[in-house]
Enzyme design. Structure first.
Site, mmCIF file in Angstrom:
data_model
loop_
_atom_site.group_PDB
_atom_site.id
_atom_site.type_symbol
_atom_site.label_atom_id
_atom_site.label_comp_id
_atom_site.label_asym_id
_atom_site.label_seq_id
_atom_site.Cartn_x
_atom_site.Cartn_y
_atom_site.Cartn_z
ATOM 1 N N LYS A 130 53.828 2.366 -14.617
ATOM 2 C CA LYS A 130 54.799 2.466 -15.512
ATOM 3 C C LYS A 130 53.891 2.504 -16.961
ATOM 4 O O LYS A 130 52.972 2.311 -17.151
ATOM 5 C CB LYS A 130 55.241 1.234 -15.445
ATOM 6 C CG LYS A 130 54.643 -0.132 -15.758
ATOM 7 C CD LYS A 130 55.216 -1.401 -15.521
ATOM 8 C CE LYS A 130 54.433 -2.879 -15.998
ATOM 9 N NZ LYS A 130 54.835 -4.063 -15.343
ATOM 10 N N TYR A 145 43.397 -1.093 -48.048
ATOM 11 C CA TYR A 145 44.537 -1.645 -48.784
ATOM 12 C C TYR A 145 44.141 -3.016 -49.002
ATOM 13 O O TYR A 145 43.855 -3.933 -48.404
ATOM 14 C CB TYR A 145 45.751 -1.530 -47.811
ATOM 15 C CG TYR A 145 46.196 -0.109 -47.736
ATOM 16 C CD1 TYR A 145 46.597 0.515 -48.926
ATOM 17 C CD2 TYR A 145 45.922 0.698 -46.552
ATOM 18 C CE1 TYR A 145 47.100 1.968 -48.858
ATOM 19 C CE2 TYR A 145 46.466 2.044 -46.575
ATOM 20 C CZ TYR A 145 46.845 2.590 -47.711
ATOM 21 O OH TYR A 145 47.353 3.964 -47.609
HETATM 22 C C1 LIG Z 1 53.826 -4.577 -14.579
HETATM 23 C C2 LIG Z 1 54.154 -4.970 -13.066
HETATM 24 C C3 LIG Z 1 53.104 -5.127 -12.071
HETATM 25 C C4 LIG Z 1 51.746 -4.983 -12.368
HETATM 26 O O1 LIG Z 1 51.061 -6.080 -13.127
HETATM 27 P P1 LIG Z 1 49.565 -5.954 -13.659
HETATM 28 O O2 LIG Z 1 49.381 -7.400 -13.902
HETATM 29 O O3 LIG Z 1 49.460 -4.862 -14.366
HETATM 30 O O4 LIG Z 1 48.629 -5.601 -12.343
HETATM 31 C C5 LIG Z 1 53.423 -5.586 -10.799
HETATM 32 N N1 LIG Z 1 54.666 -6.059 -10.735
HETATM 33 C C6 LIG Z 1 55.742 -5.863 -11.558
HETATM 34 C C7 LIG Z 1 57.193 -6.428 -11.306
HETATM 35 C C8 LIG Z 1 55.499 -5.408 -12.744
HETATM 36 O O5 LIG Z 1 56.310 -5.363 -13.928
#
Ligand SMILES: *Cc1c(COP(=O)(O)O)cnc(C)c1O
Length: 358
Positions: free
Chosen positions: A34, A255
Site C-alpha cells: 500500500k 528561514y
Molecule cells: C499496513 C498493514 C499491514 C502491514 O504492516 P507493517 O507494519 O508495515 O508490516 C498489515 N496489515 C494491515 C491491516 C495493514 O493495514
C-alpha cells in the site's frame, strides 16, 4: 539534471520478502505494498515480487485497479474492502479479495449479481478499536456470507495488532486469544501478523501473514540496524552538495536564521527539502551523510534545500554525494530525530523524487 533521486534495490525487497517467509515457515506471506509500496513504487515492487508472493495487499480499491491495469495477475487483498456496491462485481471479476469490516459491505456482497463468487476476508475487532466486527457480530455476518453463493468458500478471519512492536505485551496476548476463539468457533483460517509480529511474536503466525515495512528492509520496531534478521534496506535517498558557504561567528542560515555559527563555519547546501518529503521537523543535529561521513543538519528544512555543517571536514566540494537515508543511515534514525517514525517518512516521499531501480 537535479541530482536528487531515490535508488531502490528490488533484489533487497525480494531478499526481505524471503526473510519474512523464513521467520514464519508454516505461514504464507502477503506482500503489503500500500501507499505506493511505502514510497518504493507500487507497480515496480509488485513486478519484483510477482514470482515470490502469492497475494498482494493494498489499502484501497483504486490501488488494486492500478496493479491490474499494469498487468499484475496475482490476487490483491484490499484492506479497507469495498467502498461502494459496484466494487463487488469488479472485485469478483478481477480477483480482488475484499476485507469486510462493516455491515453495509456485507449487504453489497449479498445483493450483488455476480458471474463468479468473490473472495471475502472478515475483519475482527479484537482490541485496537479501529476497524472490524466485534466477536459477537461476526457470528451473524459469517452466517449470512457463508450461505451466499456470491461468496467463495474458505473465508479468512483477520485482525490487526495494536502493540506488536512491543516484545512483551498483555494486549497482544489478549487480542490473539480473542482471535483464536472466534476463528476456532467457525473453523476459519487466520491472518494476524504484520512485520513486527512476524519478527517478535511467533505465536501470532497463522495461515496468512501480512509483512509490509520489513519488506523494505527496515526494522518496524524502530531500531537503526535491521541486520540481526538479515533485512537489507531497499531505498537510499541521494542528493548532492550544490554550494559551499563560509560563515563568520554569529551568522545564521535558513528561514528565521534559527541556527547560528558559534565558530567560523563551513556549510554545505544540499538539493533536498520538504517538497521531496524530507521531514520539515528534522531539527538541527539530524544526521546526514556527506561523502559517507556523518554531519549535522543545521537550520530549518526549506522546501527545496537543507544546509549541513561541514566545518572540520576535509576536501568537501560542490557535487559531492549526500545520503539522506538508506543503507548507511537508517530512515528510522532520521525519523526519530524529526519526532516521527520511518513509516511516515517513507510514505511521505513525494512524486518529484525519481525512483531509480537496480
Ligand atoms: C499496513 C498493514 C499491514 C502491514 O504492516 P507493517 O507494519 O508495515 O508490516 C498489515 N496489515 C494491515 C491491516 C495493514 O493495514
Amino acid at each position: 539534471m537535479r541530482p536528487t533521486k531515490a535508488n531502490v534495490r528490488l533484489d533487497a525487497i525480494v531478499n526481505n520478502y524471503r526473510v519474512a517467509g523464513q521467520l514464519a515457515p508454516a505461514s504464507r506471506s502477503i506482500a503489503v505494498i500500500k501507499s505506493n509500496a511505502y514510497g518504493h513504487g507500487l507497480v515496480d515492487v509488485a513486478r519484483a515480487l510477482e514470482n515470490e508472493a502469492p497475494v498482494f495487499a493494498v489499502a484501497f480499491f483504486d490501488e488494486a485497479v492500478q496493479l491490474r491495469d499494469a498487468g499484475i495477475r496475482k490476487p490483491v487483498l484490499v484492506l479497507q474492502g469495498a467502498s461502494g456496491a459496484g466494487d463487488i462485481a469488479e472485485a469478483a471479476a478481477k480477483d480482488f479479495w475484499l476485507l469486510m469490516h462493516h455491515q453495509q459491505q456485507v449487504e453489497w456482497v449479498l445483493s450483488a449479481v455476480l458471474d463468479n463468487p468473490v473472495t471475502i476476508w472478515l475483519k475482527l475487532e479484537s482490541g485496537m478499536n479501529r476497524l472490524g466486527f466485534l466477536p459477537q457480530e461476526i457470528d451473524q455476518v459469517y452466517a449470512d456470507l457463508v450461505s451466499s453463493t456470491n461468496v467463495q468458500a474458505g473465508m479468512v478471519l483477520c485482525t490487526q495488532l495494536a502493540c506488536a512492536d512491543e516484545p512483551v505485551s498483555p494486549v497482544t496476548t489478549q487480542q490473539l486469544s480473542i482471535m483464536r476463539s472466534c476463528a476456532g468457533k467457525h473453523k476459519l483460517a487466520m491472518s494476524v501478523a504484520n512485520s513486527a509480529a512476524i519478527m517478535n511474536w511467533p505465536e501470532t503466525h497463522a495461515e496468512w501473514n501480512r509483512p509490509g515495512y520489513m519488506l523494505y528492509g527496515i526494522d518496524p520496531c524502530g531500531s537503526y540496524s535491521p541486520d540481526a534478521f538479515g533485512l537489507v534496506p531497499a531505498m537510499t535517498l541521494h542528493s548532492e552538495i550544490i554550494t559551499i558557504k563560509e560563515l563568520k561567528v554569529g551568522e545564521g542560515t535558513g528561514y528565521g536564521l534559527d541556527w547560528r555559527a558559534k565558530v567560523a563555519s563551513v556549510l554545505g547546501t544540499v538539493a533536498i527539502g520538504y517538497g521531496d518529503g524530507y521531514p520539515r521537523h528534522a531539527p538541527s543535529g539530524t544526521p546526514v551523510l556527506v561523502n559517507g561521513q556523518r554531519v549535522p543538519l543545521v537550520g530549518r528544512v526549506s522546501m527545496d534545500l537543507i544546509s549541513v555543517d561541514l566545518t572540520g571536514l576535509e576536501r568537501v566540494e560542490v557535487g559531492n554525494p549526500v545520503e539522506l537515508w538508506g543503507k548507511e543511515l537508517s530512515v528510522n534514525e532520521v525519523a526519530a530525530a524529526a519526532g516521527t517514525i520511518g513509516y511516515e517518512v517513507l510514505a511521505g516521499l513525494t512524486g518529484r523524487v525519481p525512483l531509480v531501480y537496480a
